[in-house]
Scaffold this active site. Structure first.
Site, short mmCIF file in Angstrom:
data_model
loop_
_atom_site.label_atom_id
_atom_site.label_comp_id
_atom_site.label_asym_id
_atom_site.label_seq_id
_atom_site.Cartn_x
_atom_site.Cartn_y
_atom_site.Cartn_z
NE ARG A 17 -3.85 -0.02 0.40
CZ ARG A 17 -4.99 -0.25 1.04
NH1 ARG A 17 -5.29 -1.46 1.46
NH2 ARG A 17 -5.84 0.73 1.24
N GLY A 37 -1.34 2.30 9.80
CA GLY A 37 -0.55 1.07 9.85
C GLY A 37 0.92 1.40 9.97
CG LEU A 386 5.59 0.63 14.43
CD1 LEU A 386 5.06 1.30 13.17
CD2 LEU A 386 7.08 0.90 14.56
CB VAL A 387 1.18 0.64 19.74
CG1 VAL A 387 0.48 1.17 20.97
CG2 VAL A 387 0.30 0.83 18.50
CG ASP A 508 46.93 -15.43 8.20
OD1 ASP A 508 47.34 -14.72 9.13
OD2 ASP A 508 45.85 -16.04 8.22
C1 GDG Z 1 3.24 -4.07 10.85
C2 GDG Z 1 3.61 -5.25 11.76
C3 GDG Z 1 5.35 -3.82 12.83
C4 GDG Z 1 -3.15 2.64 14.96
N1 GDG Z 1 -4.36 3.15 15.23
C5 GDG Z 1 -4.34 4.42 14.85
C6 GDG Z 1 -3.09 4.72 14.35
N2 GDG Z 1 -2.36 3.61 14.43
C7 GDG Z 1 -0.96 3.48 14.03
C8 GDG Z 1 -0.10 3.33 15.27
C9 GDG Z 1 1.12 2.62 14.72
C10 GDG Z 1 0.53 1.79 13.61
O1 GDG Z 1 -0.75 2.31 13.31
C11 GDG Z 1 0.38 0.33 14.01
O2 GDG Z 1 1.62 -0.26 13.95
P1 GDG Z 1 1.93 -1.67 14.62
O3 GDG Z 1 3.39 -1.86 14.66
O4 GDG Z 1 1.31 -1.69 15.97
O5 GDG Z 1 1.19 -2.77 13.73
P2 GDG Z 1 0.91 -3.16 12.16
O6 GDG Z 1 0.05 -2.20 11.48
O7 GDG Z 1 0.39 -4.55 12.23
O8 GDG Z 1 2.35 -3.13 11.43
C12 GDG Z 1 4.16 -4.74 13.07
C13 GDG Z 1 5.03 -2.76 11.81
O9 GDG Z 1 4.47 -3.33 10.61
C14 GDG Z 1 6.26 -1.96 11.43
O10 GDG Z 1 7.27 -2.78 10.95
O11 GDG Z 1 5.69 -3.19 14.04
O12 GDG Z 1 4.55 -5.81 13.89
O13 GDG Z 1 2.49 -6.09 11.99
O14 GDG Z 1 2.02 3.53 14.17
O15 GDG Z 1 0.18 4.60 15.79
N3 GDG Z 1 -2.75 5.93 13.91
C15 GDG Z 1 -3.69 6.88 13.94
N4 GDG Z 1 -4.95 6.65 14.40
C16 GDG Z 1 -5.31 5.44 14.85
O16 GDG Z 1 -6.45 5.26 15.26
N5 GDG Z 1 -3.39 8.10 13.52
#
Ligand code: GDG
Length: 749
Positions: A17, A37, A386-387, A508
């Site tokens: 995406r 994401g 990332l959360v 060596d």
């Molecule tokens: C994949 C891997 C890996 C979520 N809700 C809202 C929002 N978010 C943002 C969070 C965070 C992101 O989305 C979620 O990232 P994660 O790491 O938790 O999970 P995945 O989307 O599954 O990502 C994961 C990542 O890739 C990076 O390599 O860590 O393991 O599965 O940034 O803040 N942002 C906003 N509103 C929301 O309601 N603005």
């Protein structure tokens, strides 16, 4: 010159995406939404900084001929340099909802029972990857660097490699790589691995995912690998573990300066005053452990009535992949659980769970992160998460608590968090209760360590490192390393030695003349080696030198008595000629003051690595990890070198990887420099032979004439023309030389 015109080639990011999603807006046309994401959040800031283009699917497959749709996509391309790949609806369904999200996603997250495979999904996956390839090829310019992301595009590296053999291709997997017994369940597993191996550089979030990948390539493709590389089809693929970071300022700036965010935070603080706020933020996905979290919260309220009225759980859950039945079921399950728990415990002035089932704006998210007393991040399995890092970034001087699943990749670098097993609801509840009771100072201490690390290991550091490693890997592939050295033709070598009127041998020591021992002090030469060298050195037609990284004391104690032998110690920093028998410094003005600064860094690594040790020489410090767990040792060695590289950047010192060693020494203490000083010893040598097993020997190979006999001992990538399997074979060769020299002198006599 703009970053896009960078002479080093542009960055071409390719992911499923784009940061934008195309949506139909009724009859009035098309709307551009921001994608949520992890990937968009992470790559956006990097691309803004480096310049370049982004290629991905728009998220919409309807009506590619629609003019207004085309116009919107054109605007994306012109304004943002985002280029959309068109994927027909049926292909998109099989590719995205099918193979990507119903086969790969559940299996890679260790849910094999949820795996759903259809051969037509696989076809669609391949077809979509081909479409991505075509768009990349349309935009690719010589010198560009292609960075492919994630599980949807695992065939792309190989497809690109076939089309452009010298393309510079990196791949990062954002989700876990499963253990090899699970990976083996995957239909089309061979093709997927082959697809990935088209890359020059392949990186995962954690060391354990990397291990799993290596186990799979070994079991499924029969390819052996080292911790940091794998050889395939005469090409080397660099492997790495590189956990992603976040862009902390995107959050901290909102909290420090954005009026709306600050206002929201203060409003929320007032609203929840006197209550502890627990926060969950996830995509609505079964891997994120949301029902488990809700049940744990229920248990907490049931078993600790004192908490009722005093805690709230705010759960943000962003719906995703809603056409897949599993996701619909999950949504229902979560809705019901929230309803039940709120029904069981709510009072007129307290509702235990605030459930937000939609995306919220970044301002609101930052305010929630700053507000929460505890972030409840308990995926059942997660590539990284990332959360966890975003919450920590928003806790500047805060006493917030991070409760983190041990099954999130982030756990491997966030040791100060409260780690839990989310399947164990009872203990997780206990941990949460305990964490909330801790004194603020203790909580602050743990948080401050996490905070510093999240700020330091940010997404820019991650991106810079990925790109630097990718460039290096691609350059190495394109460079002058011979693909595979030939086995030494021993008879021809002996004949050439015999016929030459003057010869020079440069040998060596460790790994070349003797095998490696566990500790350097144990690799003592057997008496017959000194005798062999003495026989060779006794021949006036042969100049012979031991060119080693060893100290002068070692070399002198072993070979000091051998007449006619040159000794080059510490990679040539100091040499003894057989004529003067005096050791001479290459740089007489050298001082070793630098050791004081470098020692603590090596000591830190020694402490972390049982079985490793530090050796101090006159010109260098060496960390030896031969006795350490092999894989862990390699991993730490990479870490150490990258720390040292930054630290030593402005000095004449360099950090070198050797065979199970990391050595810090001046750049000029280098075997390549030895040659010039030796050349007067056999000025007309027609036969020149150099043998070595180590990266340091490559400097010498590089300096020798093309007709020299350069021999690598072992099976690594090398500049040498020839190879021999081990030190025994080399000694056998030297014994033949010694015998040939004797025959010749008998004949001459
Ligand atoms: C994949 C891997 C890996 C979520 N809700 C809202 C929002 N978010 C943002 C969070 C965070 C992101 O989305 C979620 O990232 P994660 O790491 O938790 O999970 P995945 O989307 O599954 O990502 C994961 C990542 O890739 C990076 O390599 O860590 O393991 O599965 O940034 O803040 N942002 C906003 N509103 C929301 O309601 N603005």
């Amino acid at each position: 010159m703009s970053a896009n015109e960078n002479t080093d080639g542009r960055l071409v990011v390719v992911s499923n995406r784009l940061p934008f999603t195309l949506k139909r807006a009724g009859d009035s046309g098309w709307r551009t939404d921001r994608s949520t994401g992890g990937l968009a959040t992470a790559m956006g800031p990097i691309l803004r900084r480096t310049g370049g283009i982004w290629i991905g699917w728009s998220g919409d497959s309807s009506d590619p001929q629609d003019e207004r749709r085309q116009k919107t996509l054109k605007r994306w391309a012109e304004r943002e340099r985002y280029f959309a790949v068109d994927i027909p609806a049926e292909t998109a369904a099989g590719f995205y909802e099918g193979y990507s999200n119903q086969t790969l996603w559940p299996l890679f997250h260790q849910f094999p029972s949820l795996l759903n495979f259809k051969p037509e999904h696989w076809q669609a996956y391949r077809e979509a990857n081909l479409r991505f390839r075509d768009v990349v090829l349309e935009h690719l310019r010589p010198g560009d660097i292609v960075w492919v992301h994630d599980y949807q595009l695992m065939l792309l590296p190989e497809l690109l490699r076939e089309a452009v053999p010298d393309a510079r291709i990196g791949f990062f997997l954002h989700i876990p790589f499963p253990s090899s017994p699970i990976f083996r369940l995957l239909p089309r597993r061979e093709e997927l691995l082959q697809g990935l191996l088209g890359a020059d550089y392949l990186a995962f979030h954690t060391y354990s995912y990397l291990q799993h990948f290596r186990a799979s390539t070994l079991r499924i493709l029969g390819l052996d690998s080292r911790m940091d590389r794998l050889e395939v089809g005469g090409r080397s693929v660099r492997l790495d573990a590189l956990p992603i970071g976040i862009a902390p300022r995107e959050f901290t700036e909102l909290l420090a300066r954005d009026a709306e965010t600050i206002k929201r935070r203060d409003e929320l603080r007032a609203r929840f005053d006197g209550r502890r706020v627990l926060l969950g933020v996830d995509r609505l996905d079964y891997t994120k452990g949301i029902p488990e979290r809700l049940r744990t919260f229920r248990r907490l309220l049931r078993q600790t009535p004192d908490l009722r009225g005093h805690v709230v759980l705010i759960q943000v859950a962003v719906p995703s992949r809603e056409v897949i039945p599993m996701y619909k079921e999950l949504r229902q399950e979560v809705d019901e659980l929230v309803g039940k728990i709120n029904g069981e415990f709510s009072t007129p002035d307290w509702t235990p769970i605030t459930y937000i089932r939609r995306g919220i704006p970044p301002t609101e998210l930052a305010a929630l992160y700053a507000l929460a007393d505890l972030a409840w991040v308990t995926p059942l399995r997660d590539g990284l998460n990332l959360v966890a890092k975003e919450y920590v970034a928003c806790q500047q001087d805060g006493a917030g608590v991070l409760v983190l699943s041990e099954f999130a990749g982030a756990a491997s670098e966030m040791g100060e968090a409260f780690l839990v097993n989310p399947y164990d609801e009872e203990r997780t509840a206990e941990t949460i209760e305990r964490a909330l009771e801790l004194p603020a100072d203790t909580r602050r201490e743990r948080m401050s360590a996490l905070h510093k690390r999240v700020l330091r290991n940010n997404v820019f550091a991650w991106g810079d490192r990925f790109l630097a490693n990718l460039r290096e890997a691609a350059n190495e592939r394109a460079g002058n390393f011979s693909e595979k050295p030939q086995a030494l033709p021993v008879e021809s070598a002996v004949a050439a030695f015999q016929q030459a009127a003057q010869r020079r041998l440069l040998l060596d020591y460790d790994g070349t003349l003797v095998p490696y021992a566990n500790r350097p002090q144990d690799a003592v030469p057997p008496a017959e080696l000194a005798e062999l060298l003495a026989t060779l050195a006794a021949d006036p037609a042969t100049a012979i030198a031991v060119v080693s990284g060893r100290s002068r004391h070692d070399l002198e104690s072993w070979f000091g008595e051998v007449k006619g032998l040159w000794l080059a110690a510490e990679h040539g920093a100091i040499m003894r000629s057989p004529e003067t028998m005096r050791w001479e410094l290459y740089r007489p003005d050298y001082t070793s003051d630098w050791k004081e600064q470098v020692s603590p860094v090596l000591e830190h690594f020694m402490d972390r690595t049982p079985g490793s040790l530090i050796e101090e020489k006159e010109f260098s410090l060496v960390w030896h990890y031969r006795m350490a767990d092999p894989e862990f040792g390699e991993w730490l060695a990479n870490e150490l070198v990258s720390n040292l590289e930054q630290m030593l950047a402005d000095t004449e010192l360099r950090a070198y990887r050797g065979q199970k060693t990391v050595e810090v020494k001046p750049g000029w203490a280098n075997k390549g420099e030895v040659l010039a000083r030796l050349s007067h010893s056999a000025p007309h040598a027609e036969f020149c032979l150099a043998a070595g097993d180590d990266r340091t020997d490559e400097d010498l190979f590089a300096r020798l004439r093309e007709d020299a006999w350069t021999i690598h001992i072992g099976d690594r990538h090398t500049r040498a023309q020839y190879c021999l399997a081990n030190s025994h074979e080399l000694r056998r060769l030297l014994t033949r030389f010694a015998a040939a020299g004797r025959t010749e002198s008998r004949t001459a006599g």
